[in-house]
Motif scaffolding. Structure first.
Motif, PDB file in Angstrom:
ATOM      1  N   GLU A  13       0.886  -1.165   0.000  1.00 24.93           N
ATOM      2  CA  GLU A  13       0.000   0.000   0.000  1.00 24.93           C
ATOM      3  C   GLU A  13       0.918   1.208   0.000  1.00 24.93           C
ATOM      4  OE1 GLU A  13      -3.940   0.823   2.481  1.00 24.93           O
ATOM      5  OE2 GLU A  13      -2.161   1.121   3.678  1.00 24.93           O
ATOM      6  N   HIS A 104      -2.482  -6.060  -2.958  1.00 25.72           N
ATOM      7  CA  HIS A 104      -3.137  -5.039  -2.153  1.00 25.72           C
ATOM      8  C   HIS A 104      -4.170  -4.274  -2.975  1.00 25.72           C
ATOM      9  CE1 HIS A 104      -4.055  -1.407   0.004  1.00 25.72           C
ATOM     10  NE2 HIS A 104      -3.660  -2.018   1.092  1.00 25.72           N
ATOM     11  N   ASP A 138      -6.966  -5.990  -0.876  1.00 25.22           N
ATOM     12  CA  ASP A 138      -7.265  -5.325   0.388  1.00 25.22           C
ATOM     13  C   ASP A 138      -8.523  -4.474   0.225  1.00 25.22           C
ATOM     14  OD1 ASP A 138      -5.483  -4.506   3.049  1.00 25.22           O
ATOM     15  OD2 ASP A 138      -6.888  -2.937   2.421  1.00 25.22           O
ATOM     16  N   HIS A 140      -8.771  -1.617   1.135  1.00 33.60           N
ATOM     17  CA  HIS A 140      -8.328  -0.263   0.803  1.00 33.60           C
ATOM     18  C   HIS A 140      -7.698  -0.163  -0.587  1.00 33.60           C
ATOM     19  CE1 HIS A 140      -8.533  -0.247   5.280  1.00 33.60           C
ATOM     20  NE2 HIS A 140      -9.207   0.839   4.991  1.00 33.60           N
ATOM     21  N   HIS A 162      -8.736  -6.203   9.085  1.00 32.81           N
ATOM     22  CA  HIS A 162      -8.773  -7.255   8.073  1.00 32.81           C
ATOM     23  C   HIS A 162      -8.465  -8.620   8.696  1.00 32.81           C
ATOM     24  CE1 HIS A 162      -8.787  -3.795   5.615  1.00 32.81           C
ATOM     25  NE2 HIS A 162      -7.494  -3.676   5.415  1.00 32.81           N
ATOM     26  N   HIS A 447      -6.830  -1.119  12.733  1.00 33.39           N
ATOM     27  CA  HIS A 447      -6.442  -2.521  12.835  1.00 33.39           C
ATOM     28  C   HIS A 447      -6.127  -2.957  14.260  1.00 33.39           C
ATOM     29  CE1 HIS A 447      -6.755  -3.690   8.783  1.00 33.39           C
ATOM     30  NE2 HIS A 447      -5.720  -3.037   8.319  1.00 33.39           N
TER      31      HIS A 447
HETATM   32 ZN   LIG Z   1      -6.445  -2.175   4.307  1.00 38.19          ZN
END
Ligand SMILES: [Zn+2]
Length: 490
Positions: A13, A104, A138, A140, A162, A447
């Motif tokens: 990311e 990702h 992901d 995101h 996640h 997270h």
């Molecule tokens: Zn994420």
């Protein structure tokens, strides 16, 4: 006939505002496994790769697994490393019947803003149009048309924190098996709107994501689509395709597109929703002070803005300085990423005192510069342990040379490889029992909740102005599409 399946993981990311370029070393320091080392590292774990190996066994696939690698979010991935990993994957494509990837979705390289789109396009051109390519992403992910056009299914996590990488990869594997058997022939439609940030940052405990996920469930259950995937996007990237998106995987692209567009209308309607409420720093410290005699359940203070999980440097010191100034007692602080300080602690040795400049070194303007501390070195480790928490899945992690520094009543963990607090093992591996602290401080947006909320008496969030500050309206975006909400009147 035995199907031959390529399985690979390549995740990053990319915070394009970070001054830290992400090179091969960053991946090697974080997670980097090749070929025959992969089954031993991931077989039997509740990870994406763990699911892929179980699926291979169930379906009798012959698996080729050239690489599993990921690095902590940071700046752009070097072209050298991206090309090397791409080549390694492409060189394993010979004769495959299907491709199963864990990506990702928000990787940018020095040359390609859309790293995953470029990778998928390269794989597609190597395997041809008829080999199914399934990718798990992901939540995101910044989805692009290039990614959609070069994959047969895009399946994002449905949890934030996640914790469903394993389940989503099983889902991808089931679809891949059906596609290789000719039962389905899926394609992906993607829909976006001119939105920079929405969906409460992807919090799956908030109404907009909950509503979309449940609508997606109903659409899948009714057989109108194979997968409905909701992506919150990643706002710390100055890229054209920034923002939330809906991806719909179905046999019929036209109906997939209309489902995606309709769900995206809802994202637009809900764009102002936010459940994020920051506590002013002084109030957070006062609350910690009031509870500092307690040793049952800690108050958890999360610094949203210095979250290494979104590419912040993890070395910001504004919060630590406030904690030290208030002389708070029985505090566990995770972490300051400062390899230089970790080496100085190692040189001093366990049981000794060391005076050093701690943190704030990457960019002192982002959340506080270096602070001078005299600390007792309470523990040193190589930073490696197995993460058994809900996000860890039983896989090994490595934060590099790590030190536990005691300053007054504050136990500060210093790490060398950056990473947000997501597992209690990040404390316990250095001998700190987080359940017995009055206050636990973590650098994380969301997270941390999977492991730390259950042990806490209360969670509060602060924004100390580090690189991932929520005040993203002041970021110097240049490449995003305009007009876009909330930067422009729409
Ligand atoms: Zn994420």
């Amino acid at each position: 006939m035995v199907n031959r399946v390529l399985v690979a993981e390549f995740m990053h990311e990319t915070n394009t505002f970070s001054v830290q370029v992400t090179d091969e070393n960053a991946f090697r320091n974080s997670c980097y496994y090749l070929d025959n080392d992969i089954p031993g590292a991931f077989g039997g774990t509740r990870t994406s790769m763990g699911a892929a190996f179980e699926a291979a066994e169930k379906y009798g696939w012959s698996v080729v697994h050239p690489i599993v690698t990921s690095a902590n979010p940071s700046g752009r991935v070097t072209d050298d490393f991206f090309d090397a990993v791409s080549e390694r994957i492409l060189n394993s494509c010979q004769g495959v019947d299907g491709v199963l990837l864990h990506l990702h979705g928000s990787m940018s390289t020095q040359t390609h803003d859309d790293g995953e789109g470029e990778l998928l396009a390269r794989i597609r051109s190597r395997v041809g149009p008829n080999i199914p390519i399934m990718a798990v992403l992901d939540l995101h992910a910044t989805l692009t048309q290039k990614m959609a056009a070069n994959a047969n299914a895009l399946i994002s996590y449905r949890t934030y924190p996640h914790i469903d990488q394993y389940e989503r990869t099983w889902q991808a594997a089931e679809l891949l098996e059906k596609a290789m058997g000719g039962e389905i022939s899926p394609k992906v439609a993607v829909s976006r709107r001119p939105i920079l940030y929405a969906l409460d940052g992807g919090r799956t405990t908030s109404p907009p994501m909950m509503e979309l996920l449940s609508r997606g469930d109903r659409i899948e259950a009714a057989g109108q689509a194979l997968v409905v995937s909701v992506q919150a996007g990643f706002s710390s990237a100055d890229v054209q395709d920034i923002g939330p998106s809906i991806a719909v995987t179905a046999n019929d692209l036209t109906s997939a597109q209309s489902i995606a567009d309709e769900l995206m209308d809802y994202v637009w309607e809900q764009r102002t929703f936010s459940s994020i409420h920051f506590t002013p720093l002084e109030q957070a410290i006062a609350k910690a002070k009031a509870g500092e005699g307690r040793a049952d359940k800690p108050l958890v203070i999360a610094d949203y803005s210095d979250n290494p999980g979104s590419g912040a440097y993890g070395d910001a010191t504004r919060l630590l300085q406030a904690v030290l100034d208030a002389d708070l007692q029985n505090v566990g602080f995770y972490a300051i990423c400062d390899p230089e300080a970790a080496l100085q602690a190692q040189a001093a040795g366990v049981g000794n005192s060391v005076t050093l400049m701690l943190g704030g070194k990457v960019d002192p303007s982002m959340g506080g510069g270096p602070i001078k501390v005299t600390a007792h070195v309470a523990a040193l480790t190589d930073g490696s342990f197995i993460a058994y928490g809900p996000m860890g899945g039983g896989a090994r992690r490595n934060y590099g040379l790590s030190a536990l520094l005691r300053v007054g009543g504050v136990e500060i963990i210093v790490i060398s490889h950056n990473g947000q607090a997501t597992d209690l093992g990040q404390f316990t591996s250095l001998g700190v029992d987080p359940t017995r602290k009055s206050t636990i401080i973590v650098k994380s947006m969301q997270h941390f909740r999977a492991a730390f909320e259950p042990i806490s008496r209360e969670v509060i969030e602060v924004d100390t102005g580090a690189l991932s500050t929520r005040n993203f309206l002041e970021r110097p975006y240049k490449n995003i599409r305009r007009p876009i909400w909330p930067l422009d009147p729409l």
